[in-house]
Design an enzyme around this catalytic site. Structure first.
Site, PDB file in Angstrom:
ATOM      1  N   CYS A   1       0.850  -1.187   0.000  1.00 50.14           N
ATOM      2  CA  CYS A   1       0.000   0.000   0.000  1.00 50.14           C
ATOM      3  C   CYS A   1       0.883   1.234   0.000  1.00 50.14           C
ATOM      4  CB  CYS A   1      -0.906  -0.024   1.236  1.00 50.14           C
ATOM      5  SG  CYS A   1      -2.031   1.381   1.356  1.00 50.14           S
TER       6      CYS A   1
ATOM      7  N   HIS B   1      -9.325  -3.399  -2.828  1.00 49.46           N
ATOM      8  CA  HIS B   1      -8.335  -2.724  -1.972  1.00 49.46           C
ATOM      9  C   HIS B   1      -8.681  -1.239  -1.842  1.00 49.46           C
ATOM     10  CE1 HIS B   1      -3.987  -2.041  -0.606  1.00 49.46           C
ATOM     11  NE2 HIS B   1      -4.365  -0.812  -0.934  1.00 49.46           N
ATOM     12  N   GLU B   2      -9.079  -0.616  -2.960  1.00 46.22           N
ATOM     13  CA  GLU B   2      -9.381   0.825  -2.947  1.00 46.22           C
ATOM     14  C   GLU B   2     -10.693   1.127  -2.222  1.00 46.22           C
ATOM     15  OE1 GLU B   2      -6.843   2.267  -3.577  1.00 46.22           O
ATOM     16  OE2 GLU B   2      -5.872   0.721  -4.771  1.00 46.22           O
TER      17      GLU B   2
ATOM     18  N   HIS C   1     -10.220   1.373   1.383  1.00 43.11           N
ATOM     19  CA  HIS C   1      -9.725   2.674   1.869  1.00 43.11           C
ATOM     20  C   HIS C   1     -10.885   3.641   2.138  1.00 43.11           C
ATOM     21  CE1 HIS C   1      -5.406   2.268   1.875  1.00 43.11           C
ATOM     22  NE2 HIS C   1      -5.345   1.922   0.603  1.00 43.11           N
TER      23      HIS C   1
END
Ligand code: NB4
Ligand code: NI
Length: 188
Positions: free
Chosen positions: A114, A157-158, A161
């Site tokens: 990351c 993954h995004e 966030h």
């Protein structure tokens, strides 16, 4: 242009917040941010530019990583075959929502890294193998896209966030490298 100095690192409270929905149409400020985020990814994948500005390679970036707590992310996944210049998946996703996903899970063979984490955290990060994601693009047009494999992992993954989740939250602390039941390794 966005450089590594603009990217906040773990410990910064913004990375643990739930980002706010983006109101459409986008403000000029958010249009600029979205374009800058996509350009950062392209720059980070260009060997000359990346070296000159000391950019870490990236295939995705979420607005909270540049300290903007809005539900906006950019993805730029290059084509897997060398012959093609067409990226496998590239664009800005606004208010993205996973509306369905496979039961089957997958993971990247070498774990995840990351841009907001300046250390290696080894471990299996389980992800849905296929997702259907709804989102708006920069022009406010609604899309529904079915993604599988690598682009699906990047988008997950995004989106994490946007929800204050870091990839290592998904690693089994007891047994980080053990492959859980029902998970395959992408590409294996
Ligand atoms: C997001 C990814 C981590 C795992 C898989 C990979 C790289 C990131 C983070 C899933 C999403 C950024 C955003 C890479 C990379 C392969 C393609 C093309 C040429 C170099 C590039 C290297 F850089 N992750 N970095 N991490 N993040 N593949 N590649 N290559 O992108 O923190 O939240 O340029
Ligand atoms: Ni990240």
């Amino acid at each position: 242009m966005i450089t590594m100095d603009d990217i906040i690192r773990e410990g910064h409270p913004t990375l643990r917040k739930i980002a706010k929905d983006v109101k459409l149409p986008l403000t000029q400020e958010l249009v600029q941010l979205a374009e800058d985020m996509l350009q950062f990814l392209k720059n980070s994948q260009d060997p000359e530019i990346a070296e000159k500005f000391e950019l870490r390679g990236g295939v995705g970036i979420a607005a909270p990583q540049v300290n903007v707590s809005s539900r906006l992310l950019a993805v730029h996944v290059p084509s897997s075959d060398e012959e093609s210049d067409e990226p496998e998946f590239s664009g800005v996703l606004i208010n993205p929502k996973i509306i369905s996903h496979s039961v089957q899970q997958t993971c990247l063979p070498d774990g995840e890294g990351c841009l907001s984490v300046d250390r290696e955290v080894p471990g299996i990060v389980p992800r849905h193998k296929r997702i259907t994601v709804e989102y708006y693009d920069i022009d406010g047009i609604k899309h529904k896209e079915r993604l599988r494999g690598y682009p699906a992992i990047v988008v997950q993954h995004e989106i994490d966030h946007l929800n204050g989740i870091m990839f290592y939250d998904r690693i089994d602390p007891e047994n980080p490298l053990a492959l859980p039941d029902g998970i395959d390794i992408l590409g294996a």
